[in-house]
Design a protein around this motif. Sequence first.
Motif, PDB file in Angstrom:
ATOM      1  N   CYS A  64     102.658 105.299  14.154  1.00  0.00           N
ATOM      2  CA  CYS A  64     103.042 105.062  15.496  1.00  0.00           C
ATOM      3  C   CYS A  64     103.169 103.327  15.686  1.00  0.00           C
ATOM      4  O   CYS A  64     103.817 102.720  15.110  1.00  0.00           O
ATOM      5  CB  CYS A  64     102.063 105.755  16.596  1.00  0.00           C
ATOM      6  N   THR A  65     101.944 102.942  16.217  1.00  0.00           N
ATOM      7  CA  THR A  65     101.855 101.622  16.783  1.00  0.00           C
ATOM      8  C   THR A  65     102.102 100.584  15.535  1.00  0.00           C
ATOM      9  O   THR A  65     102.504  99.606  15.616  1.00  0.00           O
ATOM     10  CB  THR A  65     100.514 101.090  17.321  1.00  0.00           C
ATOM     11  N   VAL A  66     101.433 101.125  14.337  1.00  0.00           N
ATOM     12  CA  VAL A  66     101.163 100.139  13.573  1.00  0.00           C
ATOM     13  C   VAL A  66     102.830  99.697  12.772  1.00  0.00           C
ATOM     14  O   VAL A  66     102.883  98.724  12.082  1.00  0.00           O
ATOM     15  CB  VAL A  66     100.425 100.722  12.202  1.00  0.00           C
ATOM     16  N   ARG A  67     103.907 100.785  12.941  1.00  0.00           N
ATOM     17  CA  ARG A  67     105.022 100.250  12.316  1.00  0.00           C
ATOM     18  C   ARG A  67     105.465  98.999  12.827  1.00  0.00           C
ATOM     19  O   ARG A  67     105.996  98.355  11.778  1.00  0.00           O
ATOM     20  CB  ARG A  67     105.988 101.431  12.830  1.00  0.00           C
ATOM     21  N   ASP A  68     105.381  98.555  14.025  1.00  0.00           N
ATOM     22  CA  ASP A  68     105.897  97.230  14.419  1.00  0.00           C
ATOM     23  C   ASP A  68     104.962  96.182  13.670  1.00  0.00           C
ATOM     24  O   ASP A  68     105.615  94.715  13.251  1.00  0.00           O
ATOM     25  CB  ASP A  68     105.857  97.013  15.909  1.00  0.00           C
ATOM     26  N   ASP A  69     103.736  96.408  13.415  1.00  0.00           N
ATOM     27  CA  ASP A  69     102.816  95.573  12.738  1.00  0.00           C
ATOM     28  C   ASP A  69     103.526  95.437  11.271  1.00  0.00           C
ATOM     29  O   ASP A  69     103.334  94.368  10.820  1.00  0.00           O
ATOM     30  CB  ASP A  69     101.595  96.073  12.825  1.00  0.00           C
ATOM     31  N   LEU A  70     103.494  96.376  10.654  1.00  0.00           N
ATOM     32  CA  LEU A  70     104.263  96.272   9.220  1.00  0.00           C
ATOM     33  C   LEU A  70     105.379  95.741   9.246  1.00  0.00           C
ATOM     34  O   LEU A  70     105.562  94.860   8.421  1.00  0.00           O
ATOM     35  CB  LEU A  70     104.540  97.937   8.834  1.00  0.00           C
ATOM     36  N   VAL A  71     106.304  96.051  10.016  1.00  0.00           N
ATOM     37  CA  VAL A  71     107.826  95.319  10.004  1.00  0.00           C
ATOM     38  C   VAL A  71     107.455  93.841  10.274  1.00  0.00           C
ATOM     39  O   VAL A  71     108.055  93.157   9.213  1.00  0.00           O
ATOM     40  CB  VAL A  71     108.464  95.851  11.166  1.00  0.00           C
TER      41      VAL A  71
ATOM     42  N   LEU B  72     108.310 104.545   4.863  1.00  0.00           N
ATOM     43  CA  LEU B  72     109.659 104.565   4.314  1.00  0.00           C
ATOM     44  C   LEU B  72     110.880 104.315   4.956  1.00  0.00           C
ATOM     45  O   LEU B  72     111.737 103.424   4.615  1.00  0.00           O
ATOM     46  CB  LEU B  72     109.864 105.883   3.209  1.00  0.00           C
ATOM     47  N   HIS B  73     110.859 104.833   6.176  1.00  0.00           N
ATOM     48  CA  HIS B  73     111.931 104.729   7.054  1.00  0.00           C
ATOM     49  C   HIS B  73     111.931 103.340   7.540  1.00  0.00           C
ATOM     50  O   HIS B  73     112.951 102.759   7.625  1.00  0.00           O
ATOM     51  CB  HIS B  73     111.739 105.763   8.208  1.00  0.00           C
ATOM     52  N   ALA B  74     110.910 102.688   8.001  1.00  0.00           N
ATOM     53  CA  ALA B  74     110.827 101.334   8.363  1.00  0.00           C
ATOM     54  C   ALA B  74     111.519 100.281   7.158  1.00  0.00           C
ATOM     55  O   ALA B  74     112.300  99.563   7.250  1.00  0.00           O
ATOM     56  CB  ALA B  74     109.296 100.768   8.645  1.00  0.00           C
ATOM     57  N   LEU B  75     111.182 100.657   6.168  1.00  0.00           N
ATOM     58  CA  LEU B  75     111.656  99.963   4.741  1.00  0.00           C
ATOM     59  C   LEU B  75     113.106 100.234   4.689  1.00  0.00           C
ATOM     60  O   LEU B  75     113.865  99.444   4.154  1.00  0.00           O
ATOM     61  CB  LEU B  75     110.976 100.050   3.543  1.00  0.00           C
TER      62      LEU B  75
END
Length: 339
Positions: free
Chosen positions: A65-72, A107-110
């Motif tokens: 959830c929230t961390v995806r933005d953080d990862l990107v 994996l989706h974010a990447l």
Amino acid sequence: MIPVTVLTGFLGSGKTTLLNRLLSEPDLAGTVAIINEFGEIGLDHLLVEVTQERLALLDNGCVCCTVRDDLVETLKTLEARHVAEGLPPVTRVILETTGLADPAPILHALMVEPDLAQRYRIDGVVTTVDVVNGADTLTRHPEARKQAAVADLIVVTKTDLAPLNEIEAAVAAINPMARRLAVMDGQARLADVLGLSSGTQWAEEAAQAVEHDHACTDPHCGHHHSPHSSDIASYAFVVEEPVAWADFRQWLDYFAALKGADLLRVKGLVHIAEEPERPLVIHGVQHIFHPPRRLEAWPSDDRRTRLVFIVRNMEREMIARTLSKFARLAPQGIRSAAA
Ligand SMILES: Nc1nc2c(ncn2[C@@H]2O[C@H](COP(=O)(O)OP(=O)(O)OP(=O)(O)O)[C@@H](O)[C@H]2O)c(=O)[nH]1
């Protein structure tokens, strides 16, 4: 492109131990570890034994959830930060997920964030399962099954504590085509853990599974179902004829739209009729497919399309039938196996 290894595995299964071991290798000096911690107080980053500049922490919650933005954001700014701070260039990233994470959103974010898809490529998904609790965990936790199902490599850990038989069977029932490695105290060779998604390995996996299936005359051989595998299955396909890219793409789109949630992983090497000398590497996770990558040449003399599907609640005949229809192939030209 900077390779990214996604390191996942259930709580306490030995991810950080393996990560530490890898980061201590001189050949990985340019590797940055990104750690996703879950909970109010993250501890993992305190256990990773590298200097702070080789470590980035995502501590806003679960990657799903929230961390995806953080990862990107972290990945987008990583190289610039290294340049600004006079640090050595980033040559590789290892991303350790929380033990409860579903690896698919990472994996989706990447795969879909344009800034990331241009700079980073998924080098492989490495999943740790421990020899003591692993089989029980795989039975009881769908998150753990999914982590094992999407793996390119399954690292069986804590081999000093128990024999391998039970965990080997549990893992094989979920993802028989993934490579397997048994380690103690994270002692793995880099060559075994890195460079997993060249397309070559997948192609070999698929061909071997199909050839084995067709050569085997033992009625008791393989492919039995265990309690661990009730919902997840792996299928391999070898296609004799080249396929037209537009038709093949349409088939993938159809599958992603209709069955996205149950397509845990699709990977393969595809012989495209329009460009027979340069195979396409395809890579999908649920409803999202990575932009296909064209190899310079075939890795071996075998030029057949080879595909691996790891799916939930799906019959292999349905996959073969729709492929045959969309790609206008004779059904007998598609050989398949339930691995
Ligand atoms: N006996 C034994 N213990 C191990 C081995 N590998 C890891 N451990 C121990 O298992 C525990 C969990 O290992 P970690 O590497 O922290 O596992 P993790 O997957 O990062 O754990 P979480 O971050 O909590 O999900 C630690 O106490 C390790 O020292 C091994 O090969 N043998």
